[in-house]
Design an enzyme around this catalytic site. Structure first.
Site, short mmCIF file in Angstrom:
data_model
loop_
_atom_site.label_atom_id
_atom_site.label_comp_id
_atom_site.label_asym_id
_atom_site.label_seq_id
_atom_site.Cartn_x
_atom_site.Cartn_y
_atom_site.Cartn_z
CE1 TYR A 113 -4.18 -1.78 4.92
CE2 TYR A 113 -3.32 -0.15 3.99
CZ TYR A 113 -4.13 -1.38 3.91
OH TYR A 113 -4.00 -0.95 2.92
CB SER A 170 -0.79 -0.35 1.51
OG SER A 170 -1.61 1.73 0.92
#
Length: 283
Positions: free
Chosen positions: A169, A156
């Site tokens: 995350y 990501s």
């Protein structure tokens, strides 16, 4: 393929099948999703409880619509025994393994570090980082037996820039990038390539139907919002990321390993978003 029942994973499963590949994909079944969510306490909000049997994100239903080239195996990527069954299915039904896409992921909006429960951090790291580590561990001997192959990990842009509210995350996805580099070096002599994609904001259920919230959002409104989030003035679609994964998985990228491709519409190269005009955000 892990995490293949929604979003980027589902788009990639469909893309690979359309290209003629045989695909074994895994995800939590709707029932497993509810069970895992109930068992995890605070961390349970990372997992969908709204997905229904026979719905658009039920792996059994997806496989039935795609025909004999795809098989769904319900699995939790944090459980090695469960994941071993996925790989065993691929070798038993299709004769071996050539490509692994580590895509399963959770999280992305857990809130400030100081108020995030430890259990939520642990589960995020388990799914997003332990899952790919286990996938690579299990895939290497199978790919070596085939004379090489390709592994693609979904990371990501949160691995590259500091995004508030994404401590767990972002850290897990940064770990995926380093895992990608290490695995690429370890696999190179056996012609096992390992690469990653780093999507920006993508119009997927993890955003518009996030289990973190009690109810979802109108995808059309999220689409409009994402169109102004990066220099390219449209929302990223799951198919955009699936195309990048397909290239990294294919022989067309046969001399590429240890790399990450940002599929983010220019988000991570922009100096200052204030230089974009208001009209950009309204397209």
């Amino acid at each position: 393929m892990t995490g293949g029942a929604s979003g980027i994973g589902l788009a990639t499963v469909r893309r690979f099948v359309a290209e003629g590949a045989n695909v074994v994909f895994c995800d939590l079944s709707p029932e497993q999703g509810r069970e895992v969510a109930a068992a995890l306490g605070d961390a349970g909000k990372l997992h969908h409880r709204r997905r229904a049997e026979g719905g658009p994100n039920d792996g059994v239903t997806i496989a039935a619509t795609l025909g004999g080239r795809s098989i769904f195996v319900a699995a939790d990527v944090t459980d090695q025994t469960s994941l071993e069954h996925v790989f065993a299915t691929a070798t038993e039904v299709f004769g071996g393994l050539d490509i692994l896409v580590n895509n399963a992921g959770v999280g992305g909006g857990e809130g400030p570090i100081e108020s995030t429960p430890r259990s939520l951090f642990d589960r995020t790291m388990a799914v997003n980082l332990l899952g790919p580590w286990l996938g690579i561990k299990l895939a290497f001997p199978l790919l070596r037996a085939r004379g090489g192959g390709s592994i693609v990990n979904t990371a990501s842009v949160s691995a590259l820039v500091g995004m508030p509210g994404q401590g767990a995350y972002g850290a897990s996805k940064a770990g995926v990038l380093q895992l990608t580099r290490v695995a690429a070096i370890e696999g190179a002599s056996d012609f096992i390539r390992v690469n990653a994609v780093c999507p920006g904001g993508v119009l997927t259920p993890i955003i518009y139907d996030s289990p973190i919230f009690e109810s979802g959002f109108d995808p059309a409104l999220v689409d409009q919002g994402l169109a102004g989030a990066q220099p390219l003035p449209r929302a990223c679609k799951p198919e955009d990321v699936a195309d990048a994964i397909l290239w990294l998985a294919s022989d067309e990228s046969s001399f590429v390993t240890g790399q990450s491709i940002n599929v983010d519409g220019g988000l991570t190269i922009e100096f200052d978003s204030r230089y974009r005009t208001k009209s950009n955000f309204q397209r």
